[in-house]
Scaffold this active site. Structure first.
Site, PDB file in Angstrom:
ATOM      1  N   LYS A  56       0.879  -1.189  -0.087  1.00 21.49           N
ATOM      2  CA  LYS A  56      -0.151  -0.074   0.066  1.00 21.49           C
ATOM      3  C   LYS A  56       0.802   1.108  -0.200  1.00 21.49           C
ATOM      4  O   LYS A  56       2.107   1.233   0.635  1.00 21.49           O
ATOM      5  CB  LYS A  56      -1.006  -0.021   1.233  1.00 21.49           C
ATOM      6  N   SER A 131      -9.561   1.281   3.191  1.00 22.58           N
ATOM      7  CA  SER A 131      -8.832   1.947   2.501  1.00 22.58           C
ATOM      8  C   SER A 131      -7.945   1.403   1.416  1.00 22.58           C
ATOM      9  O   SER A 131      -7.325   1.799   0.503  1.00 22.58           O
ATOM     10  CB  SER A 131      -8.274   3.030   2.993  1.00 22.58           C
ATOM     11  N   SER A 155      -9.290  -1.185   7.570  1.00 26.72           N
ATOM     12  CA  SER A 155      -9.161  -1.234   6.015  1.00 26.72           C
ATOM     13  C   SER A 155      -8.362  -2.228   5.204  1.00 26.72           C
ATOM     14  O   SER A 155      -7.975  -2.138   4.161  1.00 26.72           O
ATOM     15  CB  SER A 155      -8.119   0.145   6.098  1.00 26.72           C
TER      16      SER A 155
HETATM   17  N1  GLN Z   1     -12.959   3.073   6.916  1.00 26.85           N
HETATM   18  C1  GLN Z   1     -11.993   3.611   7.980  1.00 26.85           C
HETATM   19  C2  GLN Z   1     -11.779   4.992   7.889  1.00 26.85           C
HETATM   20  O1  GLN Z   1     -12.101   5.483   6.923  1.00 26.85           O
HETATM   21  C3  GLN Z   1     -10.922   2.766   8.382  1.00 26.85           C
HETATM   22  C4  GLN Z   1      -9.757   3.171   7.651  1.00 26.85           C
HETATM   23  C5  GLN Z   1      -8.423   2.214   8.029  1.00 26.85           C
HETATM   24  O2  GLN Z   1      -8.529   1.426   8.561  1.00 26.85           O
HETATM   25  N2  GLN Z   1      -7.455   2.871   7.417  1.00 26.85           N
HETATM   26  O3  GLN Z   1     -11.053   5.687   8.793  1.00 26.85           O
END
Ligand code: GLN
Length: 461
Positions: A56, A131, A155
């Protein structure tokens, strides 16, 4: 040509063919070939010899840019490499690509990237989750067998569930965060996608263990590669009732029913349990994570990192305002505003301190259930299969609710894995298994047994 350089060539061809997914931000055949040459020159083959792994784009390496899918970091190249990546390399893995993501890992659909959305590998009109959507899509499309993502609040598990791959979030402190761009430092974990539980376990095992460069890593030896359990006899598997609401998507409910039956067939003892503070997990997460993000993202001011935009007034405030105003996307700006608000004088007690107290209650819910003799929890990973692109971008709260079943685990720092357990109208469904703190190995050993017993490519209904 060596087998490794052949693998590097084939990986490059698959990356090129996967371009329509928009899952990668940087990769080159030159770097892949150099990785192969480096692996071939190693004195002995490591446990991941020749395995191509994608990262990532919030995990830093010195060879490639790290943008976090943000304009504000365009052109930024880190002067150091993340500990997790160094360990993968020492084990013989080849770094294949940096993957697309929601900007600064804020989002659940990979639509909040400054470089365009990632498409779902099965249905281009849908999102891969987020994400870490680029990493999930690459593994699902068979481009790489494993990829790293990051978890602050789901994420990796959520996109793994949407894309039909394995996604493992280790216990907080299991893997060094050194070189992971900070979002919510008390929550952030480098996490793994794999085609199988075994692949995810092999990669996690290499990365795990203490690191003097991250004081929050726990001083315990690296996780051994888990051996799959032959059956689940003697294990108590709890179903938290708050994770099975009446309006759960029918395909998701059916796939979970089938998983539960498989657990029973393997001798597992199923029981119903309660995690009463579950309804507060999403609101608590969306106070704690933005608060930490507002502090962590203060460093992107146009002085030290990435792009710099001199403002109209030509002074330092104008530099900050213009760099941050133009460099951050709408969701990141929203998080910084929320975080600044909940930390501000007068609101700190009402929001931030209260959220920390609720976080402790959420962690306590899990502790009580595990203390009562439950070994693992089984839940859906997401309330629905992958949703359509554009469906939630206008309504941030509906996007945040895509995380209902994954946020609490992050707040509690526990290990959890999402496994593909069937299809709902052709779209993958994931089941989440949650274990007590630092029982990552046992979690994966049980997950491997379930993986063997539940077909991932069969309609659940
Ligand atoms: N969807 C969550 C957020 O938008 C989790 C993001 C993550 O785990 N990086 O913060």
């Amino acid at each position: 040509m060596s087998a490794t350089s052949e693998a590097a060539r084939e990986t490059g061809a698959r990356l090129a063919a996967a371009a329509p997914l928009n899952a990668t931000l940087h990769w080159s055949q030159v770097l892949l070939d150099a990785e192969a040459a480096r692996v071939d020159a190693m004195p002995s083959a490591g446990p991941l010899a020749g395995l191509p792994i994608a990262l990532k784009d919030n995990i830093v390496t010195i060879e490639q840019p790290t943008t976090c899918a943000s304009r504000i970091l365009e052109g930024y190249v880190s002067p150091f490499t993340a500990t997790a990546v160094t360990r993968l390399r020492e084990a013989g893995a080849m770094i294949a690509a940096k993957t697309n993501m929601d900007e600064f890992a804020m989002g659940s659909s990979t639509e909040h990237s400054a470089f365009g959305r990632v498409t779902h590998p099965v249905d281009a009109g849908r999102v891969p989750g987020g994400s870490s959507g680029g990493s999930a899509a690459l593994v699902a499309a068979g481009v790489v067998p494993a990829a790293l993502g990051s978890e602050t609040g789901g994420s990796v598990r959520q996109p793994a569930s949407f894309c039909g791959v394995v996604g493992m979030k280790p216990s907080y402190g299991r893997v060094s965060r050194y070189g992971l761009v900070a979002f919510g430092s008390s929550l952030d974990c480098i996490s793994v996608f794999g085609r199988s539980v075994h692949d995810a376990g092999r990669v996690l095992s290499v990365m795990s263990g203490p690191d003097p460069l991250d004081a929050t890593t726990l001083d315990r030896p690296p996780m051994p590669v888990p051996s799959p359990l032959a059956d689940l006899r003697g294990l108590r598997i709890g179903l938290p009732r708050e994770y099975y609401p009446a309006d759960l998507d029918a395909g998701v409910a059916a796939a979970l029913r089938r998983t539960r039956e498989a657990v029973q067939d393997m001798g597992g003892d199923i029981c119903e349990v309660s995690l009463p503070h579950s309804p507060y997990a999403v609101p608590t997460y969306y106070i704690v994570a933005p608060a930490e993000a507002a502090a962590n993202l203060a460093r992107y001011d146009g002085v030290r990192y990435g792009s710099r935009k001199v403002g109209p007034a030509g002074d330092i405030h104008s530099l900050y305002r213009t760099t941050r105003g133009e460099g951050f996307g709408a969701e990141v700006r929203r998080r910084i505003l929320m975080g600044t608000y909940v930390l501000s004088a007068g609101y700190y007690d009402a929001y931030y301190r209260k959220a920390q107290q609720v976080r402790a209650l959420i962690a306590d819910d899990f502790r009580q259930v595990f203390d009562s003799g439950v070994d693992l929890l089984l839940t859906p990973t997401t309330p629905t299969p992958a949703f359509e692109a554009g469906e939630k971008t206008e309504d941030p709260v509906s996007m945040y609710l895509a995380d209902v079943f994954v946020s609490a685990v992050s707040l509690a720092g526990l290990p959890a894995v999402s496994l593909p357990v069937g299809l709902s109208d052709g779209l993958p469904v994931g089941a989440q298994l949650i274990a007590p703190f630092f029982e990552d190995e046992r979690l994966l050993a049980a997950a491997a047994a379930i993986e063997r017993a539940v077909p991932s490519d069969v309609e659940a209904r």
